[in-house]
Design a protein around this motif. Structure first.
Motif, PDB file in Angstrom:
ATOM      1  N   HIS A 170      24.681  34.440  28.305  1.00 53.62           N
ATOM      2  CA  HIS A 170      24.285  35.660  27.604  1.00 53.62           C
ATOM      3  C   HIS A 170      25.199  35.945  26.415  1.00 53.62           C
ATOM      4  O   HIS A 170      24.738  36.303  25.322  1.00 53.62           O
ATOM      5  N   VAL A 171      26.501  35.767  26.614  1.00 57.51           N
ATOM      6  CA  VAL A 171      27.471  36.013  25.538  1.00 57.51           C
ATOM      7  C   VAL A 171      27.328  34.952  24.440  1.00 57.51           C
ATOM      8  O   VAL A 171      27.372  35.264  23.252  1.00 57.51           O
ATOM      9  N   LEU A 172      27.119  33.709  24.853  1.00 57.83           N
ATOM     10  CA  LEU A 172      26.910  32.666  23.849  1.00 57.83           C
ATOM     11  C   LEU A 172      25.703  33.022  22.967  1.00 57.83           C
ATOM     12  O   LEU A 172      25.745  32.900  21.746  1.00 57.83           O
ATOM     13  N   ALA A 173      24.633  33.486  23.597  1.00 56.10           N
ATOM     14  CA  ALA A 173      23.377  33.719  22.871  1.00 56.10           C
ATOM     15  C   ALA A 173      23.375  35.007  22.059  1.00 56.10           C
ATOM     16  O   ALA A 173      22.677  35.095  21.047  1.00 56.10           O
ATOM     17  N   SER A 174      24.136  36.010  22.487  1.00 60.85           N
ATOM     18  CA  SER A 174      23.984  37.331  21.857  1.00 60.85           C
ATOM     19  C   SER A 174      25.293  37.983  21.427  1.00 60.85           C
ATOM     20  O   SER A 174      25.288  39.042  20.812  1.00 60.85           O
ATOM     21  N   GLN A 175      26.431  37.386  21.791  1.00 60.34           N
ATOM     22  CA  GLN A 175      27.754  37.960  21.527  1.00 60.34           C
ATOM     23  C   GLN A 175      27.931  39.315  22.221  1.00 60.34           C
ATOM     24  O   GLN A 175      28.823  40.088  21.877  1.00 60.34           O
ATOM     25  N   CYS A 176      27.081  39.598  23.180  1.00 57.44           N
ATOM     26  CA  CYS A 176      27.154  40.882  23.895  1.00 57.44           C
ATOM     27  C   CYS A 176      27.055  40.658  25.400  1.00 57.44           C
ATOM     28  O   CYS A 176      26.593  39.631  25.851  1.00 57.44           O
ATOM     29  N   LEU A 177      27.482  41.672  26.118  1.00 61.45           N
ATOM     30  CA  LEU A 177      27.291  41.739  27.559  1.00 61.45           C
ATOM     31  C   LEU A 177      26.485  42.992  27.862  1.00 61.45           C
ATOM     32  O   LEU A 177      26.676  44.016  27.208  1.00 61.45           O
ATOM     33  N   VAL A 178      25.606  42.906  28.845  1.00 60.96           N
ATOM     34  CA  VAL A 178      24.949  44.119  29.337  1.00 60.96           C
ATOM     35  C   VAL A 178      25.779  44.553  30.527  1.00 60.96           C
ATOM     36  O   VAL A 178      25.900  43.827  31.506  1.00 60.96           O
ATOM     37  N   THR A 179      26.385  45.705  30.429  1.00 63.73           N
ATOM     38  CA  THR A 179      27.340  46.064  31.471  1.00 63.73           C
ATOM     39  C   THR A 179      27.409  47.578  31.650  1.00 63.73           C
ATOM     40  O   THR A 179      26.753  48.327  30.928  1.00 63.73           O
ATOM     41  N   LYS A 180      28.173  47.986  32.634  1.00 67.96           N
ATOM     42  CA  LYS A 180      28.348  49.419  32.862  1.00 67.96           C
ATOM     43  C   LYS A 180      29.835  49.739  32.805  1.00 67.96           C
ATOM     44  O   LYS A 180      30.663  48.904  33.163  1.00 67.96           O
ATOM     45  N   LYS A 181      30.117  50.946  32.390  1.00 70.49           N
ATOM     46  CA  LYS A 181      31.523  51.320  32.281  1.00 70.49           C
ATOM     47  C   LYS A 181      32.155  51.438  33.669  1.00 70.49           C
ATOM     48  O   LYS A 181      31.526  51.926  34.602  1.00 70.49           O
ATOM     49  N   MET A 182      33.380  50.956  33.771  1.00 65.74           N
ATOM     50  CA  MET A 182      34.110  51.071  35.031  1.00 65.74           C
ATOM     51  C   MET A 182      34.800  52.434  35.070  1.00 65.74           C
ATOM     52  O   MET A 182      34.826  53.161  34.081  1.00 65.74           O
ATOM     53  N   LYS A 183      35.396  52.723  36.209  1.00 59.50           N
ATOM     54  CA  LYS A 183      36.205  53.933  36.303  1.00 59.50           C
ATOM     55  C   LYS A 183      37.630  53.601  35.871  1.00 59.50           C
ATOM     56  O   LYS A 183      38.015  52.440  35.816  1.00 59.50           O
ATOM     57  N   ASN A 184      38.391  54.664  35.608  1.00 58.13           N
ATOM     58  CA  ASN A 184      39.788  54.499  35.182  1.00 58.13           C
ATOM     59  C   ASN A 184      40.751  54.626  36.352  1.00 58.13           C
ATOM     60  O   ASN A 184      40.670  55.571  37.129  1.00 58.13           O
ATOM     61  N   MET A 185      41.656  53.679  36.440  1.00 60.70           N
ATOM     62  CA  MET A 185      42.687  53.746  37.487  1.00 60.70           C
ATOM     63  C   MET A 185      44.035  53.460  36.833  1.00 60.70           C
ATOM     64  O   MET A 185      44.108  52.652  35.901  1.00 60.70           O
ATOM     65  N   ARG A 186      45.078  54.129  37.317  1.00 67.52           N
ATOM     66  CA  ARG A 186      46.412  53.854  36.776  1.00 67.52           C
ATOM     67  C   ARG A 186      47.390  53.639  37.910  1.00 67.52           C
ATOM     68  O   ARG A 186      47.420  54.413  38.869  1.00 67.52           O
ATOM     69  N   VAL A 187      48.156  52.576  37.790  1.00 68.86           N
ATOM     70  CA  VAL A 187      49.222  52.309  38.752  1.00 68.86           C
ATOM     71  C   VAL A 187      50.535  52.491  38.005  1.00 68.86           C
ATOM     72  O   VAL A 187      50.819  51.761  37.048  1.00 68.86           O
ATOM     73  N   THR A 188      51.296  53.482  38.392  1.00 71.00           N
ATOM     74  CA  THR A 188      52.555  53.780  37.711  1.00 71.00           C
ATOM     75  C   THR A 188      53.723  53.355  38.585  1.00 71.00           C
ATOM     76  O   THR A 188      53.801  53.745  39.749  1.00 71.00           O
ATOM     77  N   VAL A 189      54.592  52.533  38.021  1.00 63.48           N
ATOM     78  CA  VAL A 189      55.805  52.148  38.756  1.00 63.48           C
ATOM     79  C   VAL A 189      57.004  52.521  37.897  1.00 63.48           C
ATOM     80  O   VAL A 189      57.216  51.947  36.821  1.00 63.48           O
ATOM     81  N   ASN A 190      57.777  53.476  38.355  1.00 65.44           N
ATOM     82  CA  ASN A 190      58.949  53.922  37.606  1.00 65.44           C
ATOM     83  C   ASN A 190      60.235  53.429  38.246  1.00 65.44           C
ATOM     84  O   ASN A 190      60.250  53.043  39.409  1.00 65.44           O
ATOM     85  N   GLY A 191      61.297  53.446  37.466  1.00 64.11           N
ATOM     86  CA  GLY A 191      62.598  52.997  37.962  1.00 64.11           C
ATOM     87  C   GLY A 191      62.920  51.609  37.435  1.00 64.11           C
ATOM     88  O   GLY A 191      62.232  51.083  36.556  1.00 64.11           O
ATOM     89  N   LYS A 192      63.986  51.030  37.970  1.00 60.96           N
ATOM     90  CA  LYS A 192      64.423  49.701  37.529  1.00 60.96           C
ATOM     91  C   LYS A 192      64.315  48.716  38.679  1.00 60.96           C
ATOM     92  O   LYS A 192      64.734  49.012  39.798  1.00 60.96           O
ATOM     93  N   LEU A 193      63.775  47.542  38.390  1.00 61.85           N
ATOM     94  CA  LEU A 193      63.657  46.524  39.436  1.00 61.85           C
ATOM     95  C   LEU A 193      65.033  45.977  39.790  1.00 61.85           C
ATOM     96  O   LEU A 193      65.878  45.795  38.917  1.00 61.85           O
ATOM     97  N   GLY A 194      65.208  45.703  41.077  1.00 62.72           N
ATOM     98  CA  GLY A 194      66.483  45.160  41.520  1.00 62.72           C
ATOM     99  C   GLY A 194      66.638  43.691  41.163  1.00 62.72           C
ATOM    100  O   GLY A 194      65.684  43.029  40.736  1.00 62.72           O
TER     101      GLY A 194
END
Lengths: 477, 216
Positions: free
Chosen positions: A157-181
């Motif tokens: 599909h991408v080769l033929a049209s340079q597009c994808l038919v798709t749906k938006k995903m949800k947003n997720m955030r993984v926050t890691v604070n501090g300094k790694l040991g």
């Protein structure tokens, strides 16, 4: 108005049209192809009499099933002993020739694992949409681009049209604070995240990694993290653009130069989640709760700290969890409650799109230097991710460190990560592996995978068993 | 042209595990075909056969695993797979839905699916149905206690029907539903928007010209 997330921005700038059934036609800036998931797509184009929409945005390279043995590689495509692999590699060469797509062929400088090659050549840049028929395409999100794996129908599909038919995903955030040991690496961070949220924890979401740990992390380290977002269920992994990203991209082969680069970088700097942006799901972790990780089971969520133990049946809450643990223990040949450091390894694999970049090889070499592979370890494969990584490592003399220690220095490819070529485990063999999946049979039928960082895998190769790299490195040579 | 999915009645077969991954569905040594068919023979290969599978093996000479449920007489010919959470996790390989479809499955029922696999099903006339965990548990119980347990699926009204009169509604995006009902060639549909794509490209080229630097 509330702010936008990085994913929102990337999504919005690529919408061609929103369709009445709720799907979106999304423009794709870059498409990377390899030999295993593309032949049926090219065949589809031919059967329908279609041609690629835009040739110069596609790039191809063989990686999945090619031999990493230097002798076999010298023999070229015709010399690939396995007939079906040879057919696939030839099919990629022929299809790229026929349609006019740029390919780095098996022994070309530039060839490599798709997800190592893309960023290293500047094929992928911040702000792009990037797809490839491989789930680890999430890797490229480390550069602040929207990148994910697609199936073969979508490759066509991408080769033929340079597009994808798709749906938006949800947003997720993984926050890691501090300094790694000391001794805690990007691989340990992502394994710990997967251990915490599970392999379905990110399903349906684009997963942004934020906080001190990722800000401090090198761009290659961010690639290791984004690479395994898919192992947490998220098709997309993301890290916001910062000066490290810009510095990483600068000067690479396909990246614009001069004024155009300056214009591009000022746009790239806007590719961050706005303050106040809303996420559908948030996870918080602290750097000091993360120790070197090792997978003991048959799913990437089955991980423990290296100083820990395999879980006990009594710690499982549901019948389904108990069945899962029972299956995993039986397959892995482990006892419940067993110490992680009591696991002996038969083979070691340092490579894959997760951990085969120059920093990974340096970290492994640092541990190996001046030491020898344990006699009980049958084989240690060190497989650089690309021709460019290989050449750089040889310039730095890293290959000699590995070879002197009794390890094998190979040609670039996916190798024992998925064992489509001859690099595989025997039945019942345990492997300390820097790859991304420990599924049953992944590294060879009956093989037993333990996922870990390059430094940990290197230490396991020296001692013959899983060992805590933090104490190991304290010992004298 | 993809085979459409509208209504289907079939025998149910069990895959009673959570997190069934794409390597389990079709081991990588069988990904080397450049066609889309023939993968059904190696579906669940490592569980289904006792010997170690590789491409050169003659199937007639292979020893099947009598303990693997789908090899049992009562489940032979099943077209609906009942399974657990996060089915299809792992690779983006479309060989996984190809193998399931080629084996004869038309629908898969689970409490959840992995994203890429879920998406790939719709391109291949395979319907993934999400039912909640309790319902899946009940279906498993009934499946194990009742030889010949068959169900009917109606995609138009999005319902699963049991022979005892019970029925369960399932959710599905309109976009995905249409793909299956009509068996549309998606590329054709997309290319009807040719002008919109071209327009987008012209605008984008002005805004972000560096994206259009050629790969040579």
């Amino acid at each position: 108005m509330t702010g936008q997330t990085l994913y929102d921005k990337l999504w919005q700038s690529h919408v061609v049209s929103n369709r009445h059934d709720g799907s979106t036609l999304l423009y794709i800036d870059r498409h990377i192809l390899h030999e295993v998931t593309s032949p049926q797509a090219f065949e589809g184009l031919r059967l329908a009499g279609r041609t690629p929409w835009r040739l110069d945005t596609n790039i191809a390279t063989p990686d999945h099933n090619i031999s990493t043995d230097p002798g076999e590689r010298k023999a070229g495509v015709e010399g690939i002993p396995d007939e079906t692999s040879r057919i696939q590699v030839k099919a990629l060469d022929d299809n790229c020739n026929e349609f006019g797509i740029k390919e780095f062929k098996m022994n070309d400088m530039g060839q490599g694992i798709v997800h190592v090659m893309g960023p290293e050549l500047g094929v992928t840049m911040p702000g792009m949409t990037v797809v490839c028929g491989d789930s680890h395409t999430a890797t490229h999100g480390a550069l602040g681009c929207l990148a994910h794996g697609i199936g073969t129908s979508e490759v066509e599909h991408v080769l033929a049209s340079q597009c994808l038919v798709t749906k938006k995903m949800k947003n997720m955030r993984v926050t890691v604070n501090g300094k790694l040991g000391f001794g805690v690496t990007p691989k340990d961070v992502i394994l710990a995240i997967i251990g915490k949220i599970g392999t379905a924890g990110g399903n349906g979401h684009a997963m942004e990694f934020a906080g001190d740990v990722f800000a401090d992390m090198s761009v290659e380290g961010r690639m290791t993290v984004c690479n395994m977002a898919i192992e947490a269920g998220a098709r997309v992994g993301l890290v916001a653009v910062d000066e490290k990203t810009i510095d990483y991209v600068k000067g690479r082969r396909y990246v614009p130069k001069g004024e155009l680069f300056d214009t591009a970088s000022s746009y790239w700097r806007s590719l961050v989640s706005d303050e106040g942006a809303q996420f559908d799901k948030e996870v918080f972790m602290s750097a000091n709760e993360i120790a070197p990780q090792v997978s003991w089971g048959t799913s990437p969520e089955m991980v423990a700290e290296v100083s820990g133990r395999v879980p006990k049946m009594s710690s499982m809450m549901t019948p389904s969890e108990r069945a899962g643990l029972r299956n995993a223990l039986e397959y892995m040949g482990l006892e419940e409650g067993q110490r992680i450091t009591s696991i002996m390894v038969d083979r070691v694999f340092i490579g894959s799109c997760t951990n085969s970049r120059i920093e990974d090889l340096r970290a492994a070499a640092e541990v190996v230097k001046g030491r020898k592979r344990a006699e009980t370890v049958k084989q240690v494969l060190v497989v650089p991710g690309s021709q460019i990584v290989k050449s750089q490592a040889e310039t730095e003399g890293l290959h000699s460190v590995f070879i002197d220690a009794g390890m094998e220095w190979r040609e670039p490819g996916c190798s024992m990560c998925l064992a489509m070529n001859d690099d595989k485990l025997g039945v019942g063999e345990h492997c300390a592996s820097t790859s991304n999946r420990n599924f049953e049979g992944r590294q060879g039928s009956g093989g037993r995978t333990h996922l870990m960082s390059p430094a940990m895998a290197a230490a396991a190769a020296i001692t013959g068993r899983i060992v805590d790299v933090r104490t190991f490195c304290g010992n004298s040579r | 042209m993809m085979e459409p999915f509208t209504r289907h009645r079939g025998l149910v077969g069990p895959m009673d595990r959570a997190n069934v991954d794409t390597d389990m569905i079709i081991p990588k040594q069988f990904l080397k075909s450049i066609k889309k068919t023939g993968f059904g023979l190696n579906l669940f290969d490592e569980l289904r056969y006792l010997d170690q599978g590789h491409q050169a093996l003659n199937l007639k000479e292979r020893e099947t695993n009598p303990d693997f449920p789908l090899n049992k007489e009562r489940y032979i010919g099943s077209t609906i797979l009942l399974t657990r959470e996060n089915f299809g996790c792992g690779s983006s390989r479309e060989h996984a839905p190809w193998a399931l479809k080629d084996y004869g499955f038309r629908a898969i029922i689970a409490p959840s699916f992995a994203d890429i696999f879920y998406n790939n099903c719709f391109k291949n006339g395979l319907l993934p149905i999400i039912l909640n965990r309790d319902l899946v548990d009940q279906l498993f119980k009934q499946l194990y206690s009742e030889v010949g347990f068959s169900i009917s699926i109606d995609l138009y009204i999005q319902k699963v029907f049991l022979d005892n009169g019970r029925n369960f509604a399932f959710k599905i995006d309109e976009f995905y539903k249409n793909c299956l009902l009509e068996g549309l060639d998606e590329i054709d549909v997309t290319l009807r928007n040719k002008e919109a794509i071209t327009r987008y490209e012209i605008e984008r080229r002005k805004l972000h010209p560096w994206i259009f630097g050629a790969i040579r």
